[in-house]
Design a protein around this motif. Structure first.
Motif, PDB file in Angstrom:
ATOM      1  N   GLN A 124       0.831  -1.379  -0.009  1.00  0.00           N
ATOM      2  CA  GLN A 124       0.140   0.025  -0.063  1.00  0.00           C
ATOM      3  C   GLN A 124       0.825   1.286  -0.065  1.00  0.00           C
TER       4      GLN A 124
ATOM      5  N   THR B 205       0.518   5.337  -1.580  1.00  0.00           N
ATOM      6  CA  THR B 205      -0.093   6.352  -0.747  1.00  0.00           C
ATOM      7  C   THR B 205       0.963   7.239  -0.088  1.00  0.00           C
TER       8      THR B 205
ATOM      9  N   ASN C  12      -1.772   7.872  -7.809  1.00  0.00           N
ATOM     10  CA  ASN C  12      -0.188   7.841  -7.684  1.00  0.00           C
ATOM     11  C   ASN C  12       0.318   7.635  -9.052  1.00  0.00           C
TER      12      ASN C  12
ATOM     13  N   GLN D 146      -0.761  11.273  -4.400  1.00  0.00           N
ATOM     14  CA  GLN D 146      -2.005  10.738  -5.038  1.00  0.00           C
ATOM     15  C   GLN D 146      -2.352  11.517  -6.097  1.00  0.00           C
TER      16      GLN D 146
ATOM     17  N   GLN E 185      -6.917   3.876  -7.264  1.00  0.00           N
ATOM     18  CA  GLN E 185      -6.346   4.552  -5.881  1.00  0.00           C
ATOM     19  C   GLN E 185      -7.308   4.724  -4.874  1.00  0.00           C
ATOM     20  N   ARG E 186      -8.471   4.958  -5.166  1.00  0.00           N
ATOM     21  CA  ARG E 186      -9.413   4.810  -3.814  1.00  0.00           C
ATOM     22  C   ARG E 186      -9.324   3.377  -3.154  1.00  0.00           C
TER      23      ARG E 186
ATOM     24  N   ASN F  63      -6.227   2.915  -1.314  1.00  0.00           N
ATOM     25  CA  ASN F  63      -6.239   3.655  -0.008  1.00  0.00           C
ATOM     26  C   ASN F  63      -7.038   3.166   1.142  1.00  0.00           C
TER      27      ASN F  63
ATOM     28  N   LEU G  58     -10.531   9.768   4.004  1.00  0.00           N
ATOM     29  CA  LEU G  58      -9.718   9.583   2.706  1.00  0.00           C
ATOM     30  C   LEU G  58      -8.376  10.120   2.915  1.00  0.00           C
ATOM     31  N   PRO G  59      -7.314   9.590   2.499  1.00  0.00           N
ATOM     32  CA  PRO G  59      -7.274   8.634   1.647  1.00  0.00           C
ATOM     33  C   PRO G  59      -6.970   7.522   2.347  1.00  0.00           C
ATOM     34  N   SER G  60      -7.254   7.323   3.736  1.00  0.00           N
ATOM     35  CA  SER G  60      -6.735   6.181   4.461  1.00  0.00           C
ATOM     36  C   SER G  60      -7.774   5.036   4.261  1.00  0.00           C
TER      37      SER G  60
END
Lengths: 414, 414, 414
Positions: free
Chosen positions: A22, A26, A190, A323, A367-368, A371, C66-68
């Motif tokens: 990850q 991120t 990213n 990101q 990406q979402r 995350n 977000l983004p976590s």
């Protein structure tokens, strides 16, 4: 200060054949690492020689992320390229195109020649040594009408790329073009996700309905089987015409490539001569033979580039945050083609506007999901994601190279 | 936590006579350092006494960056100034102007007197000691109608500034003015670049065409030579009229100054009585003699201030991020001047609107260049950037002072 | 990497009975700590079973920042809930409502059953084990028509909450409702300030004029004294009707609660049957008895929830940055109520639109003040802020628990 020990642990944690942990997609610290380990040491495609038509013509572009990097370039028949700032550091030249006989800093009017040397600086003391001040040079190379730069003091070897690409690209006559369209997309993903997406067509059959009306989708084994004879016929025809395709006749699916690049000339769907909504040329004036197929070349760090008989489309992805990636895509047509007569902007751009937007959406969905607390690296398809596997392996190898170098430098300093 | 060892290394890396290393203009950690080392320990110009006309009038302003700092001030004939928050910390008073007989917290209606003491707090327990709660005082000083605050518990000495400035400013009668115009600019540049730009006029001849129609540009040696007799004549005339100019007759170019400030009264271009597009007053009612020249004073941390016969213009630069500074500029005119009768907003503000926008553009060009991978500190012009050299030297000295103090405190604690 | 030693020092620096040290409301590192120590380990209210009417109905929501974090949920009669991503991590399902018979990843069309298992994945190698890939389960619980999730592998005990809440909530018949309104507010305040504000009504008398027209303000001792007989009468009446109120007859002001939750059924102002501008129901169709009072329950980490006879209103605060919280509030009415016939959006929402906006403004004023250099933790009112004291004590206890656990894990690893 990047914690290289931590990055090393993350690199070692990657499972072969699986997507990256990850943090690689991120984490702001890994992003800073990428800029130093990859972007500060990579060759970048910046444009075509056709964009520099006159002595003093320039093309100024941003490499990488603001606020970290900026580069101004001056081209005089591609002989001079420099980054541009001294004295108190003002930006001498804004990004964009233009023509200059010399460079005047807008702040205090220090004046530079096009070779980067200082011509004049007002009101400086006697002890001031004009020769000690010059715009900093960067490495520049040109291949068959395309231009590349590298910010590193010691850039990676360029010779093999030039040697292999030149005969593959020359028949495409990319010197006979002009810029016709430019779009910028801000992608909330990213840079590696953007490039990973560009390195596989596993998503094409469903994700790119327009693109696959003229391009082979390779979605099923049947697609691949039906494509082999076409590819072999094309390779034979090109060989007869003396056009290098970067393809061994027995291995129709694969491209040639070096450490940081890949290149391939290959056929479109039967009956198609360009990547357009209907497979027909989108421009009345062609700059190369219609039967020349699809020439695709890529630079791992940021670019995917396509030359057809009627247009060139370039896709360049610049990282701006962990990101966020700024994607610029440009299209070039025959230098004598007239908009409204030989082509329309809509006819030229519809397929790539759709395709690039689709890729943006997919990268952002990716990406979402990445995350998420629940993200776990997943396995790649060895067949459908082979280029992607190579791409991620390249990234890990480059990261290790940089970490080894940093460790060696630290040991030498101690 | 700021890594002070790293900041120390950066300070030591600075070459005398050269612009600062890149990190001083770009790095978030150095920005945090600046807030503690400079802004938490500096005097700030906040406005004119004329902005507090009544008992209970207040002027509330933000010092430094949100979210770190905020300050509300209450003025009663300039006798009371307090930061305003206790209990759970709600902001008692918004930035701006107003008039209050007491301060009521909008959250739970705790009520404070204008001396900062707690008058009432509902439903608190018996053991609650009202006297233990009061708004925190800050240091405030006034000089000839101008107001200054400092957030430090032990502020830098103010006496010399007051003693020297009072006789220089008094003839300007800044007590007889009112606020006429206020503009806020968000500048995408480090606060030091904004102030560096304010500390040199090397860029004025080309950069400020409007300003230099009434102000000497000092662009060439000829400018300077032709200016000397005018300056000497002005100094003599002011001396005869008993107006302090802060200038020795033999040294026409230099201003007096202390550690953190500079001040100077000097002539405009021949035939001009104000800094306006045509050198004529922009306001019908003057608050001081038309021949009184240009009084300019500055506080290194954030402000450049100018008093003419017809207006005062104040320029205050508040750091909000490593690469963002909020500049507020205000103009004051005679308290009895009527807009539409004695002046128009356009006539009053055109020159400074242009000049401040030009300075914003130059600071931002400077920031973009400094961000570049290719930035290297460059040499200053000893003649054209002498004030700037002094400014940057001051910054480095203040940084060292703070670092020494922190080191001493740490040693004492160990 | 969060510096846990520093967080421990900050927790220890807190004075009992006082608001928290500044860093807890402003510091990005403490914010990251909060996400791990609190939000990753808490139960979250996500909605009502009534929002999942059909087999395959789903409700997908974002937990935390977000983004976590991101979570997609699939509900089939509340039996199946999963976070949704594997392969390369694309987000399988966007936030919102819908109905699906299976889940298809939009990137490469991998298909999952509603139990989270992988049904199909194209072009994968022989060695690929489909059973090793499934959507990750999360913990889900339902209580009397309300749904809760927890992202932790080992969630905090839920049994006591369910056991106590079920008999208190059941008479409210929250199963017979439908969603009627949803608003999102971006609040520029730390999530703890938002929840602190929700945990006291010291600000209600002045801060919430509309709310207190039907709710007791508890602003003065007289308010409290006059309320006691009403509360006792209500408690007696509910006991007679067999409705649990969570209140001992002798202690009318207090609610029952566990470590992370509180709940209470209590009366409105005399003559009022709902929290509306006039105390009358805002909806023609009621889903429970009009005399059932006000049922309020809260989850410390993020939610305040209210059930009346005519509507349910839910308030959920999701942290998105150290100084930003996204508040979503929803209102539910009888499932057969028709907008325009039985209620209007304006009539239903006016009171809560005003109240939630007032709370947003207060939380933001609080944040701005807390940001100040002059912020000092202040004393709470033991009477008017008793729930708040309990809330902040809970936060500190949870922080200590996490820090102890991390220390123990580290010791075990060494």
């Amino acid at each position: 200060m990047i914690d290289l020990k931590r990055v090393r642990q993350l690199v070692e944690a990657r499972l072969p054949g699986y997507s990256l942990p990850q943090e690689f997609y991120t984490d702001p610290e890994v992003f800073e690492f990428d800029l130093e380990a990859i972007h500060a040491r990579s060759w970048f495609f910046v444009g075509l020689e056709a964009e520099l038509p006159f002595p003093g013509s320039y093309l100024a572009t941003t490499i990488g992320v603001l606020p970290s990097w900026w580069i101004a370039m001056i081209a005089e028949n591609c002989e001079r390229f420099t980054t541009a700032r001294r004295h108190r550091g003002a930006q001498i030249c804004d990004t964009g195109y233009g023509r200059k006989s010399r460079l005047v800093c807008p702040y205090h009017q220090w004046t530079y020649r096009l070779d980067g040397s200082l011509q004049g600086a007002g009101r400086m003391q006697e002890s001031f040594d004009r020769r000690s001040i010059h715009l900093l040079p960067i490495h520049v190379e040109a291949v068959a009408g395309t231009i590349y730069v590298c910010l590193a003091e010691e850039p990676p070897p360029f010779g093999e790329f030039k040697e292999k690409l030149e005969p593959m690209m020359a028949p495409g006559r990319l010197t006979d073009v002009k810029l016709a369209h430019e779009t910028t997309l801000v992608e909330r993903a990213n840079w590696k996700l953007v490039m990973e997406n560009a390195n596989e067509c596993y998503h094409c059959a469903v994700g790119h309905a327009s693109l696959t009306s003229s391009a082979y989708p390779f979605a099923t084994r049947r697609d691949i089987d039906s494509w082999r004879p076409i590819a072999n016929e094309f390779a034979g025809r090109m060989a007869a015409a003396g056009v290098a395709t970067g393809q061994a006749p027995g291995e129709p699916l694969d491209a040639i490539g070096g450490e940081w690049w890949r290149a391939h000339r290959f056929p479109l769907k039967q009956g198609c001569v360009s990547l357009t909504m209907d497979g027909k040329p989108s421009v009345g004036k062609l700059f190369s033979e219609p039967e020349i197929g699809w020439f695709r070349w890529s630079l791992n760090s940021h670019a995917y580039l396509h030359a057809l008989c009627d247009y060139v489309v370039t896709f360049s992805a610049m990282p701006t945050a962990a990101q966020e990636t700024i994607v610029t895509w440009k299209m070039y047509v025959h230098k004598d083609a007239q908009e409204g007569v030989d082509y329309t902007d809509e006819g030229l751009t519809t397929l790539w506007a759709k395709t690039n937007q689709e890729d943006k959406d997919l990268s952002e969905i990716n990406q979402r999901g990445v995350n998420g607390k629940g993200y776990r690296p997943g396995p790649y398809s060895q067949e459908a994601e082979s280029m992607l596997i190579r791409y991620v392996d390249w990234y890990c190898a480059e990261a290790r190279k940089y970490l080894d170098l940093a460790a060696a430098n630290k040991a030498a300093a101690a």
